[in-house]
Enzyme design. Structure first.
Site, PDB file in Angstrom:
ATOM      1  N   ASP A   2       1.007  -0.877   0.133  1.00  0.00           N
ATOM      2  CA  ASP A   2       0.054  -0.105   0.044  1.00  0.00           C
ATOM      3  C   ASP A   2       0.809   1.177  -0.071  1.00  0.00           C
ATOM      4  OD1 ASP A   2      -2.537   1.153   0.142  1.00  0.00           O
ATOM      5  OD2 ASP A   2      -2.049   1.680   1.941  1.00  0.00           O
ATOM      6  N   HIS A  19       3.252   2.649  -8.984  1.00  0.00           N
ATOM      7  CA  HIS A  19       2.971   1.276  -8.896  1.00  0.00           C
ATOM      8  C   HIS A  19       4.227   0.669  -9.697  1.00  0.00           C
ATOM      9  CE1 HIS A  19      -1.029   1.445  -7.622  1.00  0.00           C
ATOM     10  NE2 HIS A  19      -1.518   2.370  -8.862  1.00  0.00           N
ATOM     11  N   LEU A 114      10.710 -21.212  -1.651  1.00  0.00           N
ATOM     12  CA  LEU A 114       9.729 -20.224  -1.260  1.00  0.00           C
ATOM     13  C   LEU A 114       8.351 -20.191  -1.999  1.00  0.00           C
ATOM     14  CD1 LEU A 114      10.144 -16.732  -0.223  1.00  0.00           C
ATOM     15  CD2 LEU A 114       8.608 -16.959  -2.049  1.00  0.00           C
TER      16      LEU A 114
END
Length: 228
Positions: A2, A19, A114
């Site tokens: 955010d 972004h 991962l």
């Protein structure tokens, strides 16, 4: 993730530039998590509420996420990282983007490092609604917590030990509402494009200093290898 829009606005830039800057933060933090041995790393890329944003920003985000998959999936595959997605793949999500998601997931499905989960067109309430609908459709008569958990978007994904919220906001914003029942929450004032591995390490250190009791009275340690 955010704070991208505010980061750009503070610099007099279009929101879309925030972004773009956030991509660097994402992969630096992902790299830091991987180096620490974190097993599950989940990011909130696009929520079910993000469709309310300006049309040009939404279109940018759809293209941007597709480009990230195109540009990064081979690199992640070579690093033995498994890519997964949670969220609705309804008619609003372009079929081309859905195909890219499927390709990335299939390419990396056998990787053992991962697990990098991307929550796209995701909402915690939507996930619960969809889970209940699947349970109803299956004809199950007796419902338990295990029943609901097994009908979530990714039943294999463990509940996150740690959830980090950036940009100085103190809310969970419809993210993993079922899964984070006993997650530790760390709130950072840092806007996402400025978030780096040192911020990740600080959040994990704060998590490690806490005593997790899960409703009991004694200290109970969780698996610190899970990050939401």
């Amino acid at each position: 993730m955010d704070g991208n829009g505010r980061w750009a606005e503070q610099r007099g830039l279009p929101r879309t530039e925030g972004h773009t800057a956030g991509e660097q933060a994402l992969f630096e933090v992902l790299d830091g998590a991987d180096q620490l041995g974190v097993r599950w790393f989940t990011v909130y890329a696009f929520s079910t509420e993000n469709w309310r944003r300006p049309v040009d920003e939404v279109q940018f985000l759809l293209r941007f996420n597709e480009e990230i998959l195109l540009n990064r999936q081979e690199e992640l595959h070579e690093r033995n990282i498994r890519i997964r997605f949670i969220g609705r793949q309804d008619r609003r999500v372009p079929r081309r983007l859905v195909r890219r998601m499927t390709e990335a997931a299939e390419l990396t499905q056998d990787n053992t490092g991962l697990t990098f989960t991307i929550a796209f067109n995701y909402g915690g309430r939507a996930e619960l609604v969809d889970a209940v609908q699947r349970i109803v459709d299956s004809g199950v008569k007796r419902v338990s917590e295990k029943t609901i958990a097994s009908h979530l978007y990714d039943p294999e994904m463990p509940d996150p030990d740690l959830v980090i919220r950036t940009s100085g906001e103190y809310r969970v914003s419809n993210f993993l509402l079922w899964e984070m029942a006993y997650s530790e929450l760390v709130f950072s004032e840092t806007l996402w494009p400025d978030f780096r591995r040192e911020h990740l390490y600080a959040a994990i250190k704060e998590y490690q200093d806490r005593a997790r009791r899960y409703g009991g009275v004694g200290e109970a340690d969780g698996d610190a290898g899970i990050l939401g």
